[in-house]
Design a protein around this motif. Sequence first.
Motif, PDB file in Angstrom:
ATOM      1  N   ALA A  35       8.524   1.373   1.940  1.00 25.84           N
ATOM      2  CA  ALA A  35       8.026   0.148   1.309  1.00 25.84           C
ATOM      3  C   ALA A  35       9.172  -0.776   0.915  1.00 25.84           C
ATOM      4  O   ALA A  35       9.108  -1.986   1.138  1.00 25.84           O
ATOM      5  N   ILE A  36      10.213  -0.216   0.342  1.00 24.32           N
ATOM      6  CA  ILE A  36      11.340  -1.046  -0.089  1.00 24.32           C
ATOM      7  C   ILE A  36      12.073  -1.647   1.110  1.00 24.32           C
ATOM      8  O   ILE A  36      12.475  -2.812   1.073  1.00 24.32           O
ATOM      9  N   ASN A  37      12.208  -0.875   2.183  1.00 18.89           N
ATOM     10  CA  ASN A  37      12.907  -1.382   3.361  1.00 18.89           C
ATOM     11  C   ASN A  37      12.057  -2.342   4.184  1.00 18.89           C
ATOM     12  O   ASN A  37      12.599  -3.174   4.912  1.00 18.89           O
ATOM     13  N   PRO A  68       1.837  -5.914 -10.857  1.00 22.90           N
ATOM     14  CA  PRO A  68       0.916  -6.772 -10.094  1.00 22.90           C
ATOM     15  C   PRO A  68       0.606  -6.227  -8.706  1.00 22.90           C
ATOM     16  O   PRO A  68      -0.514  -6.382  -8.206  1.00 22.90           O
ATOM     17  N   THR A  69       1.578  -5.553  -8.112  1.00 20.04           N
ATOM     18  CA  THR A  69       1.342  -4.957  -6.791  1.00 20.04           C
ATOM     19  C   THR A  69       0.313  -3.843  -6.877  1.00 20.04           C
ATOM     20  O   THR A  69      -0.573  -3.742  -6.026  1.00 20.04           O
ATOM     21  N   THR A  98       0.828  -1.208   0.000  1.00 22.11           N
ATOM     22  CA  THR A  98       0.000   0.000   0.000  1.00 22.11           C
ATOM     23  C   THR A  98       0.863   1.259   0.000  1.00 22.11           C
ATOM     24  O   THR A  98       0.576   2.215  -0.729  1.00 22.11           O
ATOM     25  N   SER A  99       1.914   1.253   0.805  1.00 22.08           N
ATOM     26  CA  SER A  99       2.776   2.434   0.836  1.00 22.08           C
ATOM     27  C   SER A  99       3.529   2.604  -0.477  1.00 22.08           C
ATOM     28  O   SER A  99       3.782   3.733  -0.904  1.00 22.08           O
ATOM     29  N   LEU A 100       3.876   1.514  -1.151  1.00 22.60           N
ATOM     30  CA  LEU A 100       4.521   1.619  -2.462  1.00 22.60           C
ATOM     31  C   LEU A 100       3.586   2.267  -3.470  1.00 22.60           C
ATOM     32  O   LEU A 100       3.967   3.212  -4.181  1.00 22.60           O
ATOM     33  N   VAL A 101       2.359   1.798  -3.528  1.00 18.34           N
ATOM     34  CA  VAL A 101       1.395   2.339  -4.495  1.00 18.34           C
ATOM     35  C   VAL A 101       1.064   3.795  -4.171  1.00 18.34           C
ATOM     36  O   VAL A 101       1.012   4.642  -5.067  1.00 18.34           O
TER      37      VAL A 101
END
Length: 73
Positions: free
Chosen positions: A48-50, A63-64, A5-8
Amino acid sequence: MDPDTSLVLGLILGVLSIPAIVSSFADGRSPRVAAIVLIVAGGLLVYAINSKESGYRVQDIPPTVYRVLGRFF
């Protein structure tokens, strides 16, 4: 917050801040709010990456995005 969710959210905020920055420069104003939004977007992306153990690859992003948008709709 879920890393997906934080990535998007970070991607969406980052994309939306770019036209605001360009518009501010075109009008001769300083892009204060757009720069803050861009910093928040970068923070969400770093979080998000960490947070995800394996991280994200470029081919994992579509897909995410579909999965997270599917949860909301």
